[in-house]
Design an enzyme around this catalytic site. Sequence first.
Site, short mmCIF file in Angstrom:
data_model
loop_
_atom_site.label_atom_id
_atom_site.label_comp_id
_atom_site.label_asym_id
_atom_site.label_seq_id
_atom_site.Cartn_x
_atom_site.Cartn_y
_atom_site.Cartn_z
N SER A 21 47.17 15.27 49.45
CA SER A 21 46.00 14.79 48.73
C SER A 21 46.28 14.43 47.28
O SER A 21 45.41 13.92 46.59
CB SER A 21 44.85 15.81 48.82
N LYS A 60 43.51 19.52 43.12
CA LYS A 60 42.81 18.24 42.94
C LYS A 60 42.77 17.93 41.45
O LYS A 60 43.09 18.76 40.61
CB LYS A 60 41.36 18.33 43.44
#
Lengths: 212, 212
Positions: free
Chosen positions: B127, B164
């Site tokens: 990610s 993230k």
Amino acid sequence: MVSSITERQKELLENLYRYIISTGYPPTFEELREQLNVSSNQSVIDLLAKLEKKKLIKRNESQARSITILPLGYEVLGKPPIAPFLGATSAGVPLQAIEISGEWQILSSQVAMLQDNVFLLQISGDSMINAGIDDGDKVLVKSQKEFVSGDVVLAKVGDESMVKRFISEDKPPYLYLKPENPKYEIIYFTEDVVLEGKVISVLKNGQWRMIS
Amino acid sequence: MVSSITERQKELLENLYRYIISTGYPPTFEELREQLNVSSNQSVIDLLAKLEKKKLIKRNESQARSITILPLGYEVLGKPPIAPFLGATSAGVPLQAIEISGEWQILSSQVAMLQDNVFLLQISGDSMINAGIDDGDKVLVKSQKEFVSGDVVLAKVGDESMVKRFISEDKPPYLYLKPENPKYEIIYFTEDVVLEGKVISVLKNGQWRMIS
DNA sequence: AATATACCCGACTATTTAGTCGGGGTCAAG
DNA sequence: CTTGACCCCGACTAAATAGTCGGGTATATT
């Protein structure tokens, strides 16, 4: 974006890094002057000023031995920012304050190189329980070539890596690896046995303990 | 065997450690004098001499800011010897010189606390590929409470931990976590989202790179 | 009562270290 | 052929820092 840096500036940065890593504290201008082989400390000051302008290092005016390497400097060097990094956090004004909570999640990881010659790895097995090193503990290993009798070492015996105590005596069998658990046997030195490094420290229950 | 140490001596040692960790270099006698709240630097010198006799620290005569904490000192403090340790290796005469050879064997390990607030962990998933953080990379995470928009963070969303990019804007949705891979979706802040720490650096192919 | 140990004081000196001044040489770009 | 960037020189001053001297007090030990 890594800022451009001249050969000479990089030389200085590398000398600075080496000095800090090997002594535990930063050098004086004079010491850098010697290593760069120039005759005026002004030359060093000039170069340092440029590194500082590029945010690779930080100085504290009129304080002796107060040069620190900033994150950007470590990036240029390609070195881990572990040691002096915590001190050299570049200021950043927080936009937002958010509470953190909860326990740390344990993720999986493998052995990791922390410094040039220092590795972190996890112990499996119970062959060192009498030395206070248990299954699942993490140890810090320093790669080196010289060992003293009694050192706890990371050894490779054939294809297998293991942690044992290294013993060197002046009578046969001279050299062997001793497990700190009577249920395992001594391993005598053959050409299959190579010592990889010395176990410096053990992490157990969040506390580090030195290995004598 | 940990040598006995008085309360006052331990206070000094702790002050010394804090100073080094937070600045990146050791303090002067004068600075220690202030922190110990005494009026004579001779008092500091006396205490330092005792710590040195007990092999907890090492000084270099007539060098400014040259106090280092020795392995035994870290043991007393219960702290990891990573940062200044490499410089403070106490001399040990080698009985035996043995060549080491071969590659490092990769053993398994879990996330590890390196310093008070610094953790090492391995990334799983893709990610963050657009930020140059790939599956299997190791990252250094600093536990902290304040974040700036753009920071790469370790976040816990419900039971799951993830890395993230943290974004904070002055218009809705205000706060959210942005994966650096278009194939994943933005995560908006709810009470299930807590930020654990900031990703400082990535280890890839033996090279460390800073996260801006 | 004498001795040792831990901790401390204040004034002082010596040395180390950072900083300043006023330059010079080279090389590439405008 | 001027300008600026980069690297350098040598002598000097200012400031930070370590070190010295000669004490003191309290507490515990012999």
